[in-house]
Design a protein around this motif. Structure first.
Motif, PDB file in Angstrom:
ATOM      1  N   ASN A 191       3.966   1.266 -11.399  1.00  0.00           N
ATOM      2  CA  ASN A 191       4.548   2.119 -12.442  1.00  0.00           C
ATOM      3  C   ASN A 191       4.046   3.553 -12.458  1.00  0.00           C
ATOM      4  OD1 ASN A 191       1.990   1.654 -13.349  1.00  0.00           O
ATOM      5  ND2 ASN A 191       2.573   0.475 -15.180  1.00  0.00           N
ATOM      6  N   ARG A 192       3.466   4.023 -11.365  1.00  0.00           N
ATOM      7  CA  ARG A 192       3.089   5.448 -11.323  1.00  0.00           C
ATOM      8  C   ARG A 192       3.360   6.001  -9.938  1.00  0.00           C
ATOM      9  NH1 ARG A 192      -1.075   6.158  -8.068  1.00  0.00           N
ATOM     10  NH2 ARG A 192      -2.797   4.645  -7.948  1.00  0.00           N
ATOM     11  N   PRO A 193       3.496   7.316  -9.790  1.00  0.00           N
ATOM     12  CA  PRO A 193       3.700   7.910  -8.453  1.00  0.00           C
ATOM     13  C   PRO A 193       2.475   7.691  -7.577  1.00  0.00           C
ATOM     14  CG  PRO A 193       4.281   9.456 -10.199  1.00  0.00           C
ATOM     15  CD  PRO A 193       3.575   8.318 -10.866  1.00  0.00           C
ATOM     16  N   TRP A 194       2.729   7.791  -6.272  1.00  0.00           N
ATOM     17  CA  TRP A 194       1.621   7.719  -5.327  1.00  0.00           C
ATOM     18  C   TRP A 194       0.745   8.953  -5.419  1.00  0.00           C
ATOM     19  CZ3 TRP A 194       5.154   6.258  -0.629  1.00  0.00           C
ATOM     20  CH2 TRP A 194       5.309   4.854  -0.594  1.00  0.00           C
ATOM     21  N   THR A 195      -0.530   8.776  -5.130  1.00  0.00           N
ATOM     22  CA  THR A 195      -1.389   9.924  -4.880  1.00  0.00           C
ATOM     23  C   THR A 195      -1.112  10.434  -3.460  1.00  0.00           C
ATOM     24  OG1 THR A 195      -3.179   8.575  -3.969  1.00  0.00           O
ATOM     25  CG2 THR A 195      -3.162   8.905  -6.361  1.00  0.00           C
ATOM     26  N   GLY A 196      -1.666  11.579  -3.113  1.00  0.00           N
ATOM     27  CA  GLY A 196      -1.486  12.109  -1.768  1.00  0.00           C
ATOM     28  C   GLY A 196      -2.008  11.160  -0.703  1.00  0.00           C
ATOM     29  N   ASP A 197      -3.181  10.559  -0.963  1.00  0.00           N
ATOM     30  CA  ASP A 197      -3.757   9.625   0.006  1.00  0.00           C
ATOM     31  C   ASP A 197      -2.888   8.380   0.163  1.00  0.00           C
ATOM     32  OD1 ASP A 197      -5.865  11.322   0.463  1.00  0.00           O
ATOM     33  OD2 ASP A 197      -7.250  10.285  -0.904  1.00  0.00           O
ATOM     34  N   GLU A 198      -2.362   7.868  -0.956  1.00  0.00           N
ATOM     35  CA  GLU A 198      -1.505   6.687  -0.884  1.00  0.00           C
ATOM     36  C   GLU A 198      -0.230   6.987  -0.095  1.00  0.00           C
ATOM     37  OE1 GLU A 198      -2.631   4.383  -5.065  1.00  0.00           O
ATOM     38  OE2 GLU A 198      -1.144   6.001  -5.049  1.00  0.00           O
ATOM     39  N   GLY A 199       0.340   8.162  -0.322  1.00  0.00           N
ATOM     40  CA  GLY A 199       1.552   8.542   0.406  1.00  0.00           C
ATOM     41  C   GLY A 199       1.314   8.651   1.901  1.00  0.00           C
ATOM     42  N   GLN A 200       0.164   9.220   2.290  1.00  0.00           N
ATOM     43  CA  GLN A 200      -0.137   9.359   3.712  1.00  0.00           C
ATOM     44  C   GLN A 200      -0.415   7.994   4.356  1.00  0.00           C
ATOM     45  OE1 GLN A 200       0.197  12.159   5.618  1.00  0.00           O
ATOM     46  NE2 GLN A 200       1.165  12.779   3.685  1.00  0.00           N
ATOM     47  N   LYS A 201      -1.062   7.089   3.598  1.00  0.00           N
ATOM     48  CA  LYS A 201      -1.294   5.738   4.128  1.00  0.00           C
ATOM     49  C   LYS A 201       0.038   5.003   4.310  1.00  0.00           C
ATOM     50  CE  LYS A 201      -3.468   1.826   5.128  1.00  0.00           C
ATOM     51  NZ  LYS A 201      -2.379   0.844   5.018  1.00  0.00           N
ATOM     52  N   ALA A 202       0.954   5.139   3.349  1.00  0.00           N
ATOM     53  CA  ALA A 202       2.273   4.513   3.464  1.00  0.00           C
ATOM     54  C   ALA A 202       3.046   5.098   4.646  1.00  0.00           C
ATOM     55  CB  ALA A 202       3.056   4.703   2.170  1.00  0.00           C
ATOM     56  N   LYS A 203       2.910   6.398   4.876  1.00  0.00           N
ATOM     57  CA  LYS A 203       3.576   7.032   6.009  1.00  0.00           C
ATOM     58  C   LYS A 203       3.045   6.482   7.327  1.00  0.00           C
ATOM     59  CE  LYS A 203       4.407  11.571   8.119  1.00  0.00           C
ATOM     60  NZ  LYS A 203       4.200  13.047   7.967  1.00  0.00           N
ATOM     61  N   ARG A 204       1.716   6.335   7.432  1.00  0.00           N
ATOM     62  CA  ARG A 204       1.134   5.793   8.662  1.00  0.00           C
ATOM     63  C   ARG A 204       1.618   4.364   8.911  1.00  0.00           C
ATOM     64  NH1 ARG A 204      -3.471   8.489   6.611  1.00  0.00           N
ATOM     65  NH2 ARG A 204      -4.360   6.509   5.848  1.00  0.00           N
ATOM     66  N   ASP A 205       1.743   3.574   7.826  1.00  0.00           N
ATOM     67  CA  ASP A 205       2.241   2.202   7.970  1.00  0.00           C
ATOM     68  C   ASP A 205       3.661   2.186   8.531  1.00  0.00           C
ATOM     69  OD1 ASP A 205      -0.140   1.274   6.959  1.00  0.00           O
ATOM     70  OD2 ASP A 205       0.646   0.869   4.941  1.00  0.00           O
ATOM     71  N   VAL A 206       4.507   3.084   8.017  1.00  0.00           N
ATOM     72  CA  VAL A 206       5.893   3.145   8.497  1.00  0.00           C
ATOM     73  C   VAL A 206       5.940   3.588   9.950  1.00  0.00           C
ATOM     74  CG1 VAL A 206       8.085   4.388   8.243  1.00  0.00           C
ATOM     75  CG2 VAL A 206       6.940   3.450   6.227  1.00  0.00           C
ATOM     76  N   LEU A 207       5.146   4.580  10.310  1.00  0.00           N
ATOM     77  CA  LEU A 207       5.129   5.045  11.697  1.00  0.00           C
ATOM     78  C   LEU A 207       4.639   3.946  12.641  1.00  0.00           C
ATOM     79  CD1 LEU A 207       3.784   8.698  11.257  1.00  0.00           C
ATOM     80  CD2 LEU A 207       6.085   8.004  11.968  1.00  0.00           C
ATOM     81  N   GLU A 208       3.658   3.166  12.194  1.00  0.00           N
ATOM     82  CA  GLU A 208       3.186   2.047  13.007  1.00  0.00           C
ATOM     83  C   GLU A 208       4.285   1.006  13.189  1.00  0.00           C
ATOM     84  OE1 GLU A 208      -0.009  -1.633  12.579  1.00  0.00           O
ATOM     85  OE2 GLU A 208      -0.437   0.271  11.583  1.00  0.00           O
ATOM     86  N   PHE A 209       5.071   0.771  12.144  1.00  0.00           N
ATOM     87  CA  PHE A 209       6.177  -0.175  12.228  1.00  0.00           C
ATOM     88  C   PHE A 209       7.248   0.328  13.195  1.00  0.00           C
ATOM     89  CE2 PHE A 209      10.377  -1.506  10.558  1.00  0.00           C
ATOM     90  CZ  PHE A 209      10.262  -2.868  10.759  1.00  0.00           C
ATOM     91  N   ILE A 210       7.619   1.596  13.078  1.00  0.00           N
ATOM     92  CA  ILE A 210       8.657   2.168  13.938  1.00  0.00           C
ATOM     93  C   ILE A 210       8.216   2.218  15.390  1.00  0.00           C
ATOM     94  CG2 ILE A 210       9.977   4.296  14.407  1.00  0.00           C
ATOM     95  CD1 ILE A 210       9.981   4.809  11.406  1.00  0.00           C
ATOM     96  N   ASP A 211       6.911   2.291  15.616  1.00  0.00           N
ATOM     97  CA  ASP A 211       6.388   2.388  16.974  1.00  0.00           C
ATOM     98  C   ASP A 211       6.717   1.151  17.815  1.00  0.00           C
ATOM     99  OD1 ASP A 211       4.845   4.037  18.806  1.00  0.00           O
ATOM    100  OD2 ASP A 211       3.358   2.431  18.764  1.00  0.00           O
ATOM    101  N   GLN A 212       7.164   0.066  17.164  1.00  0.00           N
ATOM    102  CA  GLN A 212       7.556  -1.142  17.908  1.00  0.00           C
ATOM    103  C   GLN A 212       8.856  -0.945  18.682  1.00  0.00           C
ATOM    104  OE1 GLN A 212       6.989  -4.958  15.464  1.00  0.00           O
ATOM    105  NE2 GLN A 212       7.119  -3.394  13.866  1.00  0.00           N
ATOM    106  N   PHE A 213       9.642   0.067  18.303  1.00  0.00           N
ATOM    107  CA  PHE A 213      10.983   0.216  18.858  1.00  0.00           C
ATOM    108  C   PHE A 213      11.015   1.365  19.860  1.00  0.00           C
ATOM    109  CE2 PHE A 213      11.156  -1.325  14.490  1.00  0.00           C
ATOM    110  CZ  PHE A 213      11.731  -2.572  14.706  1.00  0.00           C
TER     111      PHE A 213
END
Length: 259
Positions: A198-220
């Motif tokens: 129920n709250r926005p991400w902090t800057g650190d949380e957003g960057q961690k989520a971005k790294r997770d997505v990039l790691e996922f996309i790296d499979q393709f």
């Protein structure tokens, strides 16, 4: 849907409208005293490709044979849900997939011995719309969280298929398409959104989520290093998009009957 309506109309033209010029095409050879091969009067095949079920598609194919060695091909893929698990940050994420597609091609057989049989070469055009939704688990700022995924893929492609079609008895058909390199003009939009928070991400949380997505996309392959990634901290969402040329490969098998 506009593209699919046009595809279906074109498919109908390929399968049935070509009868107007087929009168000058292949005719059974009755010049010998041998009993005629009844398959030579057959001009069409209707087939189903079970491999399409893997990507969420009920794939149907029609072939119209109009000269000794030439046919027109039309495939339509109707959406049918399939389920697959992919790895997201080291854990299993469940996806539900559906695909809609259309393919039109011209097939040239190398053999003259039997219609719609033997090794062939088939240049083709195709359109694919593929969607998937899913959920997975992640860790942000030390807390476990659930992430929902949405992906939309669209592509127009050109390719050349090498394959072989086998006739079993008078009507059974097995179509093996084993080497089909293609090039696509493709676009893809992927989003990963944190659920139940129920709250926005902090800057650190957003960057961690971005790294997770990039790691996922790296499979393709071919997409992994060509995506534009945006973090939306207010909505707790990471969006990744791709647009450009994308190589592909077509292979599989279809089963059907000749009429």
């Amino acid at each position: 849907m506009k593209h699919m309506r046009s595809a279906i109309l074109f498919s109908s033209f390929l399968l049935f409208g070509s009868g107007s010029f087929a009168q000058d095409g292949y005719r059974p050879d009755t010049s010998t005293g041998n009993a005629p091969d009844t398959s030579r009067g057959q001009r069409m095949t209707f087939k189903w490709a079970p491999t399409g079920l893997l990507l969420g598609s009920l794939t149907l194919q029609g072939e119209y044979h109009f000269t000794k060695r030439s046919s027109l091909i039309a495939n339509i893929g109707l959406p049918l849900q399939a389920k697959h698990s992919l790895s997201y940050v080291g854990q299993s994420a469940d996806f539900r997939m559906k695909a809609t597609s259309f393919l039109a091609g011209y097939r040239r057989y190398f053999s003259r011995r039997r219609p719609m049989a033997g090794l062939y070469l088939e240049p083709y055009f195709k359109y694919v719309h593929h969607t998937s939704e899913g959920e997975g688990q992640a860790v942000l700022d030390g807390r476990a969280t659930t992430v929902s995924f949405i992906n939309n893929y669209n592509a127009f492609g050109l390719g050349v298929q090498l394959g072989a079609q086998f006739r079993i008895g008078k009507r059974a058909v097995i179509d093996l398409f084993f080497l089909g390199p293609e090039i696509n003009s493709a676009s893809d939009r992927f989003s990963a959104r944190e659920q139940n928070f129920n709250r926005p991400w902090t800057g650190d949380e957003g960057q961690k989520a971005k790294r997770d997505v990039l790691e996922f996309i790296d499979q393709f392959p071919f997409i992994n290093n060509r995506v534009n990634v945006v973090v939306e901290e207010q909505s707790r969402t990471v969006r990744a998009s791709f647009r450009g040329a994308l190589p592909g490969f077509r292979a599989g098998v279809s089963l059907g009957v000749a009429l």
